[in-house]
Write a protein that holds these residues in place. Structure first.
Motif, short mmCIF file in Angstrom:
data_model
loop_
_atom_site.label_atom_id
_atom_site.label_comp_id
_atom_site.label_asym_id
_atom_site.label_seq_id
_atom_site.Cartn_x
_atom_site.Cartn_y
_atom_site.Cartn_z
N PRO A 14 0.75 -1.08 0.03
CA PRO A 14 0.12 -0.04 -0.02
C PRO A 14 0.86 1.33 -0.18
CG PRO A 14 -0.94 -1.56 1.71
CD PRO A 14 0.33 -2.20 1.13
N ASN A 15 2.02 1.35 0.48
CA ASN A 15 2.88 2.37 0.41
C ASN A 15 4.43 1.97 0.51
OD1 ASN A 15 4.25 4.99 1.14
ND2 ASN A 15 2.19 5.77 0.49
N PRO A 16 5.28 2.51 -0.22
CA PRO A 16 6.79 1.90 -0.17
C PRO A 16 7.51 2.32 0.98
CG PRO A 16 6.32 3.59 -1.84
CD PRO A 16 5.07 3.26 -1.26
N SER A 17 6.78 3.39 1.88
CA SER A 17 7.61 4.08 2.92
C SER A 17 6.94 3.20 3.90
CB SER A 17 7.24 5.49 3.03
OG SER A 17 7.25 6.00 4.42
N PRO A 18 7.60 2.72 5.15
CA PRO A 18 7.20 2.08 6.10
C PRO A 18 6.60 3.01 7.13
CG PRO A 18 9.80 2.16 6.32
CD PRO A 18 9.40 2.63 4.86
N TYR A 19 6.92 4.28 7.09
CA TYR A 19 6.28 5.30 7.97
C TYR A 19 5.09 5.80 7.34
CZ TYR A 19 11.26 5.30 9.67
OH TYR A 19 12.44 5.18 10.34
N CYS A 20 4.98 5.66 6.14
CA CYS A 20 3.58 6.10 5.73
C CYS A 20 2.63 4.77 5.78
CB CYS A 20 3.52 6.78 4.02
SG CYS A 20 4.55 7.93 3.79
N LEU A 21 2.98 3.56 5.74
CA LEU A 21 2.02 2.58 5.76
C LEU A 21 1.93 2.40 7.21
CD1 LEU A 21 0.89 0.04 4.83
CD2 LEU A 21 2.95 -1.12 4.75
N LYS A 22 2.85 2.69 8.15
CA LYS A 22 2.53 2.84 9.48
C LYS A 22 1.33 3.46 9.85
CE LYS A 22 4.34 4.51 13.86
NZ LYS A 22 5.62 5.17 14.52
N VAL A 23 1.04 4.80 9.59
CA VAL A 23 0.14 5.79 9.76
C VAL A 23 -0.99 5.18 9.12
CG1 VAL A 23 -0.82 8.13 9.39
CG2 VAL A 23 1.70 7.73 10.00
N GLU A 24 -1.18 4.76 7.74
CA GLU A 24 -2.47 4.42 7.21
C GLU A 24 -2.83 3.00 7.97
OE1 GLU A 24 -4.61 3.84 2.94
OE2 GLU A 24 -2.41 4.19 3.08
N THR A 25 -2.03 2.12 8.36
CA THR A 25 -2.36 1.08 8.97
C THR A 25 -2.95 1.38 10.52
OG1 THR A 25 -0.67 -0.35 8.12
CG2 THR A 25 -1.78 -1.21 9.97
N PHE A 26 -2.62 2.24 11.26
CA PHE A 26 -3.10 2.78 12.36
C PHE A 26 -4.39 3.16 12.10
CE2 PHE A 26 -4.42 6.02 15.32
CZ PHE A 26 -4.04 5.43 16.59
N LEU A 27 -4.65 4.02 11.02
CA LEU A 27 -5.76 4.72 10.59
C LEU A 27 -6.93 3.58 10.33
CD1 LEU A 27 -4.97 7.52 8.16
CD2 LEU A 27 -5.83 7.71 10.89
N ASP A 33 -12.31 7.03 9.52
CA ASP A 33 -12.44 7.61 8.22
C ASP A 33 -11.29 8.64 7.85
OD1 ASP A 33 -14.68 6.23 7.76
OD2 ASP A 33 -16.00 7.73 8.52
N TYR A 34 -10.90 8.50 6.61
CA TYR A 34 -9.81 9.17 6.27
C TYR A 34 -9.52 9.30 4.67
CZ TYR A 34 -7.16 5.03 5.03
OH TYR A 34 -6.82 3.76 4.51
N GLN A 35 -8.92 10.34 4.01
CA GLN A 35 -8.72 10.61 2.74
C GLN A 35 -7.22 10.70 2.60
OE1 GLN A 35 -10.82 13.95 1.16
NE2 GLN A 35 -9.64 15.19 2.18
N VAL A 36 -6.72 10.21 0.95
CA VAL A 36 -5.41 10.20 0.89
C VAL A 36 -5.21 11.06 -0.16
CG1 VAL A 36 -3.47 8.74 -0.05
CG2 VAL A 36 -5.06 7.82 1.74
N ARG A 37 -4.07 11.76 0.05
CA ARG A 37 -3.62 12.66 -1.13
C ARG A 37 -1.99 12.43 -1.49
NH1 ARG A 37 -4.74 19.05 -0.82
NH2 ARG A 37 -3.64 18.74 -2.75
N THR A 38 -1.63 11.99 -2.48
CA THR A 38 -0.29 11.55 -2.72
C THR A 38 0.62 12.58 -3.15
OG1 THR A 38 -0.79 10.90 -5.02
CG2 THR A 38 -0.94 9.25 -3.32
N LEU A 39 1.85 12.61 -2.76
CA LEU A 39 2.85 13.50 -3.02
C LEU A 39 4.07 12.71 -3.56
CD1 LEU A 39 2.74 15.95 -0.09
CD2 LEU A 39 1.92 16.24 -2.29
N LEU A 40 4.91 13.25 -4.21
CA LEU A 40 6.21 12.64 -4.77
C LEU A 40 7.48 13.35 -3.87
CD1 LEU A 40 5.51 12.06 -8.47
CD2 LEU A 40 5.77 10.13 -7.03
#
Length: 232
Positions: A14-27, A33-40
């Motif tokens: 779901p995300n190649p960053s362990p920290y991004c995936l950590k946060v989304e997994t927590f959610l 409920d949340y929404q995602v906006r992607t940044l490079l």
């Protein structure tokens, strides 16, 4: 409303960053409920890194601070079922994942020559040609400086893999036969653990650290369990 700003999905996780995936997994573990906006470009984050969230009108950065803020503001406690020792254990697992194993993940993607040869074309394929030649070198150089300052990049590959083996063995033994690091139900440590372990075990990369992580059947089954339950 919670808006999560993070890297786009990549590498079959779901995300190649362990920290991004950590946060989304927590959610997801918390049922929020949340929404995602992607940044490079992580430089667009308030602390120059991803992830960060917008909670109502406030921007909050750093995965640990994000989770702490959500818990306090929304009255969440994924560790409510744990005793004092269990809470301490959950924090120790989180720190191991965030502050050591995730750094090893970065090393074997960005610094190790075998890992870099595989990671670079996959991660930067979408950039236009001029940037595809320049950006990877610049980012790799910055990460190398960070790894040297932290100390990991001063060790040999064999020494780093031994560190990783110790981390993975400890996580495997701490999990044991339980479905989650929180026991019969997830706790806060499961967000951090899945963030890094899924990026080693379920990720499409085949570097030395990922191959090592896949040697631990308890951790492989754990990643598959969380994927099927919370990411299906």
């Amino acid at each position: 409303m919670i808006t999560l700003f993070q890297f786009p999905r990549a590498l079959d996780v779901p995300n190649p960053s362990p920290y991004c995936l950590k946060v989304e997994t927590f959610l997801r573990l918390a049922g929020l409920d949340y929404q995602v906006r992607t940044l490079l470009n992580p430089a667009r984050g308030p602390k120059g890194k991803l992830p960060f969230i917008q909670l109502d009108d406030e921007v909050i950065a750093d995965s640990a601070i994000i989770l702490r803020t959500l818990e306090r503001r929304l009255g969440l406690d994924l560790d409510a079922h744990l005793d004092a020792a269990g809470r301490g254990r959950a924090l120790a697992i989180t720190r191991l994942c965030d502050e050591h194993l995730a750094w090893l993940l970065v090393y074997f993607r960005w610094i190790d020559e075998e890992g870099w040869a595989e990671f670079r074309p996959l991660f930067f394929a979408g950039l236009p040609a001029p940037l595809r030649a320049l950006v990877p070198r610049l980012v790799r150089a910055r990460l190398r400086r960070g790894q040297l300052a932290q100390g990991l990049a001063r060790h040999s590959r064999e020494e780093l893999l031994e560190f990783a083996r110790e981390d993975l063995q400890a996580l495997s033994e701490l999990l044991g036969a339980a479905p989650y690091f929180g026991g019969l139900q997830p706790c806060s440590a499961d967000a951090a653990a899945y963030g890094v372990l899924a990026n080693l075990i379920l990720c499409s990369l085949d570097n030395p650290l990922s191959r090592l992580a896949r040697e631990y059947p308890v951790l492989v089954a754990y990643c598959e369990r969380l994927r099927d339950k919370f990411w299906a």
